[in-house]
Scaffold this active site. Structure first.
Site, PDB file in Angstrom:
ATOM      1  N   HIS A  15      -2.769   3.165  -4.590  1.00  0.00           N
ATOM      2  CA  HIS A  15      -2.199   2.651  -3.337  1.00  0.00           C
ATOM      3  C   HIS A  15      -0.804   2.080  -3.581  1.00  0.00           C
ATOM      4  O   HIS A  15      -0.446   1.018  -3.058  1.00  0.00           O
ATOM      5  CB  HIS A  15      -3.125   1.585  -2.716  1.00  0.00           C
ATOM      6  CG  HIS A  15      -4.374   2.168  -2.129  1.00  0.00           C
ATOM      7  ND1 HIS A  15      -4.374   2.871  -0.949  1.00  0.00           N
ATOM      8  CD2 HIS A  15      -5.657   2.152  -2.564  1.00  0.00           C
ATOM      9  CE1 HIS A  15      -5.619   3.274  -0.686  1.00  0.00           C
ATOM     10  NE2 HIS A  15      -6.424   2.861  -1.647  1.00  0.00           N
ATOM     11  N   GLU A  56      -9.841   2.770  -5.433  1.00  0.00           N
ATOM     12  CA  GLU A  56      -9.554   4.169  -5.123  1.00  0.00           C
ATOM     13  C   GLU A  56      -8.457   4.804  -5.993  1.00  0.00           C
ATOM     14  O   GLU A  56      -7.573   5.476  -5.485  1.00  0.00           O
ATOM     15  CB  GLU A  56      -9.170   4.310  -3.639  1.00  0.00           C
ATOM     16  CG  GLU A  56     -10.283   3.839  -2.707  1.00  0.00           C
ATOM     17  CD  GLU A  56      -9.985   4.054  -1.232  1.00  0.00           C
ATOM     18  OE1 GLU A  56     -10.869   4.518  -0.518  1.00  0.00           O
ATOM     19  OE2 GLU A  56      -8.855   3.727  -0.788  1.00  0.00           O
ATOM     20  N   ASP A 116       0.867  -1.184   0.000  1.00  0.00           N
ATOM     21  CA  ASP A 116       0.000   0.000   0.000  1.00  0.00           C
ATOM     22  C   ASP A 116       0.897   1.226   0.000  1.00  0.00           C
ATOM     23  O   ASP A 116       2.121   1.107  -0.018  1.00  0.00           O
ATOM     24  CB  ASP A 116      -0.963  -0.019   1.202  1.00  0.00           C
ATOM     25  CG  ASP A 116      -2.315   0.591   0.848  1.00  0.00           C
ATOM     26  OD1 ASP A 116      -2.321   1.760   0.408  1.00  0.00           O
ATOM     27  OD2 ASP A 116      -3.351  -0.084   1.016  1.00  0.00           O
TER      28      ASP A 116
HETATM   29  C1  TNX Z   1     -10.901   1.777   2.114  1.00  0.00           C
HETATM   30  S1  TNX Z   1     -11.462  -1.164   1.307  1.00  0.00           S
HETATM   31  C2  TNX Z   1      -9.791   1.162   1.548  1.00  0.00           C
HETATM   32  C3  TNX Z   1      -8.580   0.972   2.386  1.00  0.00           C
HETATM   33  C4  TNX Z   1      -8.739   1.618   3.735  1.00  0.00           C
HETATM   34  C5  TNX Z   1     -10.115   1.331   4.281  1.00  0.00           C
HETATM   35  C6  TNX Z   1     -10.348   1.831   5.666  1.00  0.00           C
HETATM   36  C7  TNX Z   1     -10.546  -0.638   0.205  1.00  0.00           C
HETATM   37  C8  TNX Z   1     -10.540  -1.415  -0.999  1.00  0.00           C
HETATM   38  N1  TNX Z   1      -9.832   0.520   0.347  1.00  0.00           N
HETATM   39  O1  TNX Z   1      -7.460   1.449   1.703  1.00  0.00           O
HETATM   40  O2  TNX Z   1      -7.762   1.122   4.576  1.00  0.00           O
HETATM   41  O3  TNX Z   1     -11.075   1.903   3.431  1.00  0.00           O
HETATM   42  O4  TNX Z   1     -11.571   1.377   6.185  1.00  0.00           O
END
Ligand code: TNX
Length: 621
Positions: free
Chosen positions: A273, A337, A197
């Site tokens: 990420h 994301e 990440d």
């Molecule tokens: C969203 S779940 C994210 C993570 C974060 C998390 C915190 C996901 C695919 N992405 O990078 O750690 O929320 O709840």
């Protein structure tokens, strides 16, 4: 109000929530069918444990288990006995070589006062052993009893997963194994290891050593909440944090998990990420002239992998090494994301969109994931991605992990893709807080109390039978932005993971939250405590996480411990209860004068001294 009364009436007096009164004999996850018998089998050092495949994984596991007890001296290979025993009296027979079919991962366990018989193949035998172990009640040194019963069991879903984020905070191999141990006890079979990440790259890649040399260490971490009313703007801890697993350690974990029938799914995040990787190799970004450093704050970053041929070549080489370490059929590539800011700024990306006849940056995300999938498939591996991989068109064979609610999972199942449900909105985010009490530790936000997790159903009602078959199962996630220690991971994990275990295993019609929380949980929590796990101590049965308020002139408070052997201490003088206060042993009746109030405050303290939050019952007249 009605609910509260119902809860209090249900709260059984001490003795009756011994496991005997539970139709499921206290077993978590509750099995498909339990037929109780009369009496019990007595397990003693003279009991013979007869097995038919001593070199198999389950039998080796059971032999190890027996070593830690003072019960039977070991396992005996049936084929090596001079002659077949005339009677099975005082034996435990574990057999994997039998005629007849059982459902996948299924087992049958028959306990009489004469002997015990367990049948199952591979994982099924292993899960039968987990059930058997839960039923063994130690009575005195060298002896134990097992209640007579016939149990037939198999899981509702083939995929039952737990995730762990080791990037935001690093956890060592010993802890990862401890995590795997408790998953196996509750019949979970997939460990999703979030290895990369923005804030740290945790897996050694031989071809690209800087990934761990540079990417596994961040210089400092922003303290406290990143946003919201308790944000601490600009404060950093000035302490480097990091760590990584060597390839040898990864293989060790994979093999360890496999000995407990747990498949390990590595996650290598892309295109987003990926800041830790860019800090090591800026040439994989859209602006190699910039300097990147491993993320020091939470949330997502604009800098992501750039879809150049150079980046793809590197990612394929990285994935090739990953495939060699993980023999399972899945690799998770993240895909979540990606905000596309860097791509929008990039001349190269604009041209690529034109050359590839893509619509926009969403199309580019789909192009990116599609190429990665093609590579993985060519290497015989299936790709999993978070539900964002649906955007701009889903790669042809991808399995979708639905985390932003169930929408993505539903859409993917309707497109005939496999789906794993892990919605934050369904109580599957174990980084969310477990109660509204101000005593809960800092967490990321979101609310996932035990009951919410327990009541989640992975099959959305809008799916038809054919589409519902695409739901492979369910998973819960432990993201560790605000979880820096193993003991806090365990606090967030337990007991919610036990609820997850019933979501994934138990037939829907056998699920019952009250029964689970009041009759099964107490024995399991005291056992987890004995074997060295931390967990969140629930408030006593009959109390509420924060406050129950009732209007009455006369009121009886009935409580029971939610951890076997725990003590409940209370005050009625508005002070915070502690071990110096009165101990609750029997229902307490209060009369309240008109316009008056009784504020009953209690805590529960477990045998090892762990405490619940304070719970209040306010009686007003
Ligand atoms: C969203 S779940 C994210 C993570 C974060 C998390 C915190 C996901 C695919 N992405 O990078 O750690 O929320 O709840």
């Amino acid at each position: 109000m009605k609910r509260i009364v119902a809860l209090l009436l249900l709260a059984a007096p001490f003795a009756s929530f011994a496991q005997g009164s539970d139709p499921n004999l206290g077993i978590i996850p509750a099995p498909v069918s339990v037929t109780k018998g009369r009496g019990e089998f007595k397990f003693s050092p003279e009991t013979m444990v007869l097995v038919d495949s001593p070199d198999s994984k389950p039998m080796k596991f059971f032999a190890e288990y027996l070593k830690k007890t003072d019960l039977a001296t070991g396992v005996t290979d049936m084929s090596r006995l001079d002659k077949k025993p005339k009677s099975l009296k005082n034996t435990v027979v574990l057999s994997m070589n039998f005629k007849g079919e059982l459902p996948p991962e299924g087992y049958e366990l028959k306990i009489t006062d004469d002997h015990v018989e367990l049948r199952g193949h591979g994982a099924g035998m292993f899960y039968g052993m987990q059930t058997l172990i839960q039923l063994i009640h130690k009575t005195s040194p060298g002896s134990a009893t097992i209640p007579c019963a016939t149990i037939k069991d198999h899981p509702r879903f083939p995929y039952r997963g737990m995730h762990l984020d080791v990037s935001r905070h690093f956890f060592d191999v010993a802890f990862v194994k401890k995590y795997i141990d408790v998953m196996a006890m509750y019949k979970l079979n997939n460990f999703h290891w979030h290895l990369t990440d923005d804030q740290g790259w945790r897996i050694e890649i031989k071809k690209y050593p800087k990934l761990t040399e540079v990417g596994s260490m961040r210089a400092q971490t922003k303290v406290g909440r990143a946003a919201g009313p308790t944000a601490v703007p600009g404060a950093y801890d000035n302490t480097p944090h990091g760590g990584f697993y060597t390839q040898e350690q990864i293989r060790e974990v994979v093999e360890y998990a496999s000995s407990k029938f747990i498949n390990v799914i590595p996650e290598i995040e892309m295109p987003s990420h990926s800041l830790a990787a860019l800090a090591a190799y800026p040439e994989w970004s859209c602006d190699p002239t910039k300097t990147y450093k491993v993320g020091e704050t939470w949330g997502s970053y604009d800098d992501v992998f750039c879809p150049t041929e150079e980046t793809f070549k590197a990612l394929f080489e990285i994935l090739r090494e990953v495939i060699d370490m993980f023999p399972g059929k899945y690799i998770h590539i993240g895909g979540d994301e990606c905000n596309k800011v860097a791509w929008k700024k990039s001349e190269f990306c604009r041209q690529l969109i034109i050359d590839q006849k893509l619509k926009n940056e969403e199309g580019l995300q789909s192009y990116f994931i599609g190429r990665i999938e093609k590579y993985l498939n060519s290497q015989g591996v299936q790709m999993i991605g978070w539900d964002e991989i649906l955007e701009g068109g889903l790669a042809p064979n991808a399995t979708v992990m639905s985390w932003r609610g169930e929408k993505g999972g539903i859409a993917a199942a309707q497109l005939s893709h496999d789906v794993i449900m892990t919605p934050g909105s369904g109580g599957m985010y174990f980084d969310h807080v477990q109660s509204k009490s101000p005593q809960e530790p800092l967490s990321i936000g979101g609310f996932a109390p035990l009951e919410k997790t327990y009541n989640y159903d992975p099959i959305p009602s809008v799916l038809n039978d054919q589409q519902a078959k695409r739901i492979l199962g369910v998973q819960a996630n432990v993201w560790t932005e605000y979880i820096a220690t193993p003991s806090k991971v365990e606090y967030m994990l337990l007991p919610r993971m036990l609820a997850l275990s019933e979501v994934g295993w138990t037939p829907k019609n056998n699920k019952d939250y009250q029964e689970f929380a009041q009759q099964r949980i107490p024995g399991h929590l005291s056992n987890l405590e004995k074997i060295g796990y931390n967990y969140r101590v629930p408030v006593p049965i009959g109390a509420a996480d924060t406050m129950i308020s009732v209007k009455a002139a006369k009121y009886t408070i009935t409580l029971a411990p939610s951890v076997a052997g725990a003590k409940i201490y209370y005050t009625i003088d508005e002070s915070e209860p502690s071990e110096n206060d009165m101990v609750y042993t029997t229902p307490l009746e209060y009369t309240v004068p008109s316009e008056g109030t009784v504020r009953f405050k209690c805590i529960q303290v477990t045998p090892a001294g762990k405490k619940s939050n304070v719970s209040t019952i306010m009686i007003q007249n």
